[in-house]
Design a protein around this motif. Structure first.
Motif, PDB file in Angstrom:
ATOM      1  N   TYR A 403       0.964  -0.984   0.176  1.00 57.78           N
ATOM      2  CA  TYR A 403      -0.030   0.327  -0.352  1.00 57.78           C
ATOM      3  C   TYR A 403       1.025   1.191  -0.005  1.00 57.78           C
ATOM      4  O   TYR A 403      -0.003   2.346  -0.144  1.00 57.78           O
ATOM      5  CB  TYR A 403      -0.877  -0.069   1.015  1.00 57.78           C
ATOM      6  CG  TYR A 403      -2.225  -0.939   0.964  1.00 57.78           C
ATOM      7  CD1 TYR A 403      -2.685  -0.707  -0.470  1.00 57.78           C
ATOM      8  CD2 TYR A 403      -2.514  -1.692   1.857  1.00 57.78           C
ATOM      9  CE1 TYR A 403      -4.198  -1.573  -0.689  1.00 57.78           C
ATOM     10  CE2 TYR A 403      -3.740  -2.706   1.329  1.00 57.78           C
ATOM     11  CZ  TYR A 403      -5.057  -2.365   0.514  1.00 57.78           C
ATOM     12  OH  TYR A 403      -5.595  -2.916  -0.065  1.00 57.78           O
ATOM     13  N   ASP A 407      -2.729   2.863  -4.133  1.00 57.10           N
ATOM     14  CA  ASP A 407      -4.295   3.584  -3.326  1.00 57.10           C
ATOM     15  C   ASP A 407      -4.602   2.673  -2.784  1.00 57.10           C
ATOM     16  O   ASP A 407      -5.339   2.288  -1.740  1.00 57.10           O
ATOM     17  CB  ASP A 407      -4.824   4.307  -4.161  1.00 57.10           C
ATOM     18  CG  ASP A 407      -3.677   5.734  -4.025  1.00 57.10           C
ATOM     19  OD1 ASP A 407      -3.250   5.560  -2.854  1.00 57.10           O
ATOM     20  OD2 ASP A 407      -3.706   5.492  -5.478  1.00 57.10           O
ATOM     21  N   HIS A 445      -8.632  -4.308   7.585  1.00 59.82           N
ATOM     22  CA  HIS A 445      -8.850  -3.887   5.922  1.00 59.82           C
ATOM     23  C   HIS A 445     -10.132  -3.546   5.631  1.00 59.82           C
ATOM     24  O   HIS A 445     -10.904  -4.731   5.714  1.00 59.82           O
ATOM     25  CB  HIS A 445      -7.260  -3.389   5.216  1.00 59.82           C
ATOM     26  CG  HIS A 445      -6.064  -3.827   6.020  1.00 59.82           C
ATOM     27  ND1 HIS A 445      -4.593  -4.557   5.280  1.00 59.82           N
ATOM     28  CD2 HIS A 445      -5.559  -3.038   6.294  1.00 59.82           C
ATOM     29  CE1 HIS A 445      -3.841  -3.624   5.413  1.00 59.82           C
ATOM     30  NE2 HIS A 445      -3.826  -2.883   6.225  1.00 59.82           N
ATOM     31  N   ALA A 467      -8.852  -1.732   0.160  1.00 58.16           N
ATOM     32  CA  ALA A 467      -7.702  -0.450   0.809  1.00 58.16           C
ATOM     33  C   ALA A 467      -7.155  -0.339   1.534  1.00 58.16           C
ATOM     34  O   ALA A 467      -7.193  -1.498   2.917  1.00 58.16           O
ATOM     35  CB  ALA A 467      -8.568   0.326   0.688  1.00 58.16           C
ATOM     36  N   GLN A 471      -9.058   3.938   5.236  1.00 60.39           N
ATOM     37  CA  GLN A 471      -8.516   4.031   3.427  1.00 60.39           C
ATOM     38  C   GLN A 471      -9.722   4.296   2.890  1.00 60.39           C
ATOM     39  O   GLN A 471      -9.830   4.065   1.941  1.00 60.39           O
ATOM     40  CB  GLN A 471      -7.598   4.215   2.835  1.00 60.39           C
ATOM     41  CG  GLN A 471      -6.320   5.053   3.757  1.00 60.39           C
ATOM     42  CD  GLN A 471      -6.515   6.652   4.062  1.00 60.39           C
ATOM     43  OE1 GLN A 471      -6.703   7.298   3.288  1.00 60.39           O
ATOM     44  NE2 GLN A 471      -6.165   7.033   5.484  1.00 60.39           N
ATOM     45  N   ASP A 474     -11.116   6.334  -0.868  1.00 61.83           N
ATOM     46  CA  ASP A 474     -10.283   5.591  -2.186  1.00 61.83           C
ATOM     47  C   ASP A 474     -10.948   4.465  -2.972  1.00 61.83           C
ATOM     48  O   ASP A 474     -11.601   4.081  -3.996  1.00 61.83           O
ATOM     49  CB  ASP A 474      -8.819   5.503  -1.718  1.00 61.83           C
ATOM     50  CG  ASP A 474      -8.282   6.502  -1.945  1.00 61.83           C
ATOM     51  OD1 ASP A 474      -8.289   7.820  -2.503  1.00 61.83           O
ATOM     52  OD2 ASP A 474      -6.712   6.555  -1.229  1.00 61.83           O
TER      53      ASP A 474
END
Lengths: 496, 121
Positions: A403, A407, A445, A467, A471, A474
């Protein structure tokens, strides 16, 4: 966006706009959905419990707020279904298990409180694989749920009832829980968007525990915008869940709108070699092709797409089947016939407990309890549970390193489209359904599934977007871009 | 890649790793009763899953710390405040009654079980 004008099912965004503006009443929306449930759920069996009276009362309360000029909330009048492992005060919460068949929680889960405060209308509790252990909803003690797109096929699982409820138009959106893919895989199999948030982004207060370090609640929706609206309502810190993340996430609804407005130019997208399915017999060729086509579509939309290798990703399934059963065997020790749930008679306490657990749990739950008990037992702990925990560490560091250069990461969601009932009777064959989704649970995640075209038998295929922790913005941006680029689906979808 | 990826066909039930005696012992620890048929079926199925652990041995973890939680949280504490002070009235008694209402057998505000030692007459 795919062509959604041919379908009769409205989005949550369209429904709440109509309710908030007074164009429609929340009661009429609830009545319409209850009528569809009455007409269709005897066959589909999305619900364990339909909450008709409560839904109409909640809808009437929304209408009163609209009439009085008060803000009825961001999900005002939106019919929502809850997986039956989320506690609802005064309404049975069974986990689709005989051991909790008659249990009525004295409190609401955090997500239930948040949805109600946002004006959403809870339609009922949905079927699942017993205690969320399975990938087809065939493990429910109360019978399977059928896939509304093809009733000879499973809806996926374990949150199969929540997926089927949305696909059948029984609710506009729903909540599931995802321990190894239990939101993303049924979303893929039912042609829906399904989201597993960052571990700790959504409170687990009031979620019946399966594997506590992996479980996370998230939404099912017809499209990315609806999923973002529900996400924004249920995410946030809760002091009653000690694993709840204190930091505030940005608005996903805004992230989706921004993506739709300005695109994803320059977004760095990685194709995970080990999860691509290429060269693996267990992956259907249409699924592998959809993953590649999604990558091409993102590149065409301006993303920078590269392939990347994450060697430990192949160990995810194996590590999961040591860790999740170990945690489950501990969590499910509480079902002993003493304080709540099923009790079978016995001449002493130990025999009463064993008789209650033996009668109350189904085969898959017993398998996982025994597997976990074994993996945690003296002499085997290091070889099984300890080794898996160390693999988990390696996997997190590998993903974190990747990562730095990407992204988001993409893969197919499930190796296959919705399969026929009984097709995966062997436990290991069933477990393999989650090979692409499990890594995000082990790393904590966020990940989500977005429909991307049709595969074998005309059934929908899902593409997974992963991601880094926190995050989600994104991830949702990418999802919106994929949705725009996705081939139009003739068999399902929702209209504005 | 098929030689490194976990595959449902890459394992064989009935691994010598696990005997029916092992499974009988585990079932006893987990307070589950198994028939002879169930014992045989479960032993094969559980052995096949345990064989998955072989996939893990291709990775060197000698100097790797175990992960129990993805973000390594520390203990989270809150003040211990009586619920009556938060919600007023006799809320504690109401909560006690609600919790006891779920009990299969309740007597004098306590959950009742058969004898822990010996057997009921």
């Amino acid at each position: 966006m795919s062509d959604r004008t041919s379908s009769p099912l409205p989005t949550a965004a369209a429904l709440t706009t109509a309710v908030r503006s007074g164009e429609r009443t929340a009661v009429s929306v609830a009545e319409e959905h209850l009528a569809r449930i009455a007409a269709g759920d005897d066959e589909i069996h999305a619900f364990n419990t339909v909450m008709a009276d409560q839904a109409l009362a909640a809808a009437a309360a929304v209408d009163e707020k609209v009439a009085a000029g008060e803000d009825p909330g961001p999900l005002a009048g939106v019919p929502v279904a809850l997986k039956d492992n989320m506690c609802t005060r005064g309404v049975a919460t069974t986990c689709s298990s005989k051991i909790l068949e008659d249990w009525v929680p004295p409190y609401d889960g955090a997500v239930v409180e948040r949805l109600q405060a946002a004006g959403a209308v809870v339609m009922g509790k949905t079927n699942l694989d017993e205690f969320a252990m399975g990938s087809s909803t065939e493990n429910s003690a109360f019978g399977p749920t059928l896939n509304p797109l093809d009733t000879s096929r499973v809806p996926g699982g374990s949150s199969g009832g929540s997926a089927a409820a949305v696909a059948a138009g029984f609710s506009a959106v729903s909540l599931g829980s995802d321990t190894g893919g239990s939101i993303r895989q049924p979303a893929a199999l039912c042609g829906l968007v399904g989201v597993k948030p960052t571990y700790g982004a959504v409170s687990r207060y009031g979620l019946v525990a399966f594997a506590s370090s992996l479980d996370q609640i998230g939404p099912f929706a017809h499209d990315v915008t609806d999923a973002a609206m529900v996400f924004d309502v249920i995410a946030g810190h809760d002091g009653r869940d000690s694993t709840s993340i204190p930091e505030q996430l940005p608005s996903m609804t805004e992230a989706v709108a921004a993506s739709q407005a300005v695109g994803i130019d320059g977004l760095r997208v990685g194709i995970v070699t080990e999860l691509s399915g290429r060269g693996l017999d267990a992956f259907e060729p249409e699924v592998v092709a959809a993953g590649a086509a999604a990558a091409d579509a993102l590149a065409a939309a301006g993303a920078k797409v590269d392939e990347v290798s994450i060697p430990t990703a192949v160990a995810g399934l194996s590590a999961y089947y040591m860790i999740a059963p170990a945690e489950a065997s501990s969590n499910l020790a509480r079902y002993d016939g003493v304080r709540y749930g099923l009790r079978q008679p016995g001449p002493n306490t130990a025999s009463m407990m064993a008789a209650s657990r033996t009668a109350g749990f189904g085969d898959e739950v017993k398998r996982r309890i025994m597997l976990g008990t074994y993996a945690l037992s003296a002499g085997y702990y290091d070889a099984f549970y300890g080794k898996a925990q160390r693999i988990r560490t390696l996997m997190i560091s590998e993903f974190d390193k990747v990562y730095e250069d990407f992204d988001v990461l993409i893969s197919p969601t499930s190796p296959c489209v919705a399969f026929e009932f009984g097709a995966k009777a062997d436990p290991l064959t069933m477990y393999y359904n989650d090979v692409c989704t499990i890594p995000a649970n082990l790393t904590g995640h966020p990940a989500m599934s977005v429909p991307f075209g049709l595969g074998a038998h005309g059934m929908p295929v899902g593409v997974q977007i992963m991601a880094p922790a926190m995050q989600e913005a994104d991830m949702f941006r990418t999802a919106a871009a994929l949705e725009t680029a996705a081939p139009a689906l003739e068999t399902q979808g929702a209209s504005e | 890649m098929s030689d490194t990826a976990p595959s449902p066909s890459g394992t064989e039930p009935g691994s010598p790793r696990l005997s029916t005696d092992d499974v009988a012992k585990v079932a006893q620890l987990a307070l589950l009763e198994l028939s002879d048929d169930e014992l045989n079926t479960f032993t094969g199925q559980l052995a096949a899953v345990l064989d998955l652990a072989d996939e893990l041995n291709q990775f060197d973890t000698d100097n790797v710390a175990p992960t129990a939680h993805p973000f390594g949280l520390f203990n989270v504490f809150r003040e211990d405040v009586p619920v009556d002070e938060i919600e007023g009235g006799d809320r504690a008694a109401e909560l006690r009654a609600e919790a006891l209402a779920a009990g299969p057998d309740v007597e004098e505000n306590q959950f009742k079980v058969p004898p822990a030692l010996g057997e009921a007459p």
